[in-house]
Scaffold this motif. Structure first.
Motif, PDB file in Angstrom:
ATOM      1  N   ALA A  47      80.895  31.038  42.251  1.00  7.00           N
ATOM      2  CA  ALA A  47      81.525  30.401  41.465  1.00  7.00           C
ATOM      3  C   ALA A  47      82.321  31.443  40.666  1.00  7.00           C
ATOM      4  O   ALA A  47      83.120  31.498  40.358  1.00  7.00           O
ATOM      5  N   ASP A  48      81.780  33.020  39.999  1.00  2.00           N
ATOM      6  CA  ASP A  48      81.710  33.788  39.565  1.00  2.00           C
ATOM      7  C   ASP A  48      83.598  33.900  40.050  1.00  2.00           C
ATOM      8  O   ASP A  48      84.166  34.376  39.680  1.00  2.00           O
ATOM      9  N   TYR A  51      85.890  31.203  39.333  1.00  2.00           N
ATOM     10  CA  TYR A  51      86.103  31.826  37.414  1.00  2.00           C
ATOM     11  C   TYR A  51      87.066  32.745  37.443  1.00  2.00           C
ATOM     12  O   TYR A  51      87.919  32.460  36.021  1.00  2.00           O
ATOM     13  N   GLY A  54      90.497  31.760  38.251  1.00  2.00           N
ATOM     14  CA  GLY A  54      91.383  31.116  37.546  1.00  2.00           C
ATOM     15  C   GLY A  54      91.399  31.638  36.009  1.00  2.00           C
ATOM     16  O   GLY A  54      92.548  31.278  35.380  1.00  2.00           O
ATOM     17  N   ASP A  55      90.607  32.586  35.983  1.00  2.00           N
ATOM     18  CA  ASP A  55      91.481  33.196  34.808  1.00  2.00           C
ATOM     19  C   ASP A  55      92.938  34.755  34.439  1.00  2.00           C
ATOM     20  O   ASP A  55      93.548  34.634  33.688  1.00  2.00           O
ATOM     21  N   LYS A 156      88.765  29.562  28.121  1.00  2.00           N
ATOM     22  CA  LYS A 156      87.725  29.376  27.745  1.00  2.00           C
ATOM     23  C   LYS A 156      87.700  27.700  28.606  1.00  2.00           C
ATOM     24  O   LYS A 156      86.446  27.381  29.012  1.00  2.00           O
ATOM     25  N   ASN A 158      89.622  26.531  30.599  1.00  2.00           N
ATOM     26  CA  ASN A 158      89.502  25.995  32.413  1.00  2.00           C
ATOM     27  C   ASN A 158      88.346  26.380  32.746  1.00  2.00           C
ATOM     28  O   ASN A 158      87.906  25.495  34.104  1.00  2.00           O
ATOM     29  N   ARG A 159      86.958  27.431  32.491  1.00  2.00           N
ATOM     30  CA  ARG A 159      86.238  27.694  32.768  1.00  2.00           C
ATOM     31  C   ARG A 159      84.883  27.072  32.674  1.00  2.00           C
ATOM     32  O   ARG A 159      84.256  26.809  33.249  1.00  2.00           O
ATOM     33  N   LEU A 162      85.654  24.256  35.747  1.00  2.00           N
ATOM     34  CA  LEU A 162      85.711  24.724  36.402  1.00  2.00           C
ATOM     35  C   LEU A 162      84.284  25.029  37.016  1.00  2.00           C
ATOM     36  O   LEU A 162      83.820  24.630  37.818  1.00  2.00           O
ATOM     37  N   ALA A 163      83.180  25.316  36.275  1.00  2.00           N
ATOM     38  CA  ALA A 163      82.168  24.928  36.129  1.00  2.00           C
ATOM     39  C   ALA A 163      81.729  23.938  36.441  1.00  2.00           C
ATOM     40  O   ALA A 163      80.283  23.333  37.851  1.00  2.00           O
TER      41      ALA A 163
END
Length: 171
Positions: A47-48, A51, A54-55, A156, A158-159, A162-163
């Protein structure tokens, strides 16, 4: 023993057909280029990794793409009818007194007139008063500073989304 396979929600996302994956990513961020960048980088091991992608995609949005992403967000205090994500994210305004809701409407309009787009803030966990105070403060920002804040707030949001996407239990 360490597992090398991604968590179930992430594995499910990695396995989605192109149209389904792009649709899921579009629910996270309304910018098509952002969704395509994340889709192109699949599969994600963790998942990281997702993320971080995504960032990076958010940081890489040009001005038109950033406007496209922001267009997917309703004004604070007016979540889209039938959209559980915007209602959940704006929960802090749900029970706000009418006076605060009316003030937020006026502030949203002033912000939009000044900057040419919706006031964007990661509303998750914020009260109506905190969001009102933030828009008041940000109205005084110069446009370049506000653009940087908007990009940070979008990242923020989007994270969080995504989570939620990769943490959603399977059928």
């Amino acid at each position: 023993m360490t597992s090398t396979s991604p968590p179930p929600g992430l594995a499910r996302f990695n396995a989605l057909e192109e149209q389904a994956a792009l649709a899921a990513l579009h629910e996270v961020c309304a910018c098509g280029a952002w969704a395509r960048r994340l889709f192109a980088a699949r599969p994600y091991a963790t998942a990281d990794d997702l993320y971080a992608a995504g960032d990076a995609a958010t940081a890489g949005l040009d001005a038109a793409e950033l406007r496209e992403a922001m267009a997917g967000h309703p004004p604070i205090g007016r979540p889209r009818p039938g959209d559980p994500a915007s209602a959940r994210e704006q929960r802090g305004m749900a029970g706000a007194p009418e006076a605060l809701r009316a003030e937020m409407l006026e502030l949203n309009l002033a912000y939009q007139e000044r900057f040419g787009h919706v006031f964007l803030i990661c509303a998750t966990g914020r009260t109506g008063e905190q969001m009102r105070d933030a828009v008041r403060e940000r109205l005084g920002n110069p446009p370049d500073r506000e653009d940087a804040i908007v990009r940070t707030e979008l990242g923020k949001i989007n994270r969080i989304r995504l989570a939620r996407l990769v943490d959603t239990p399977g059928d």
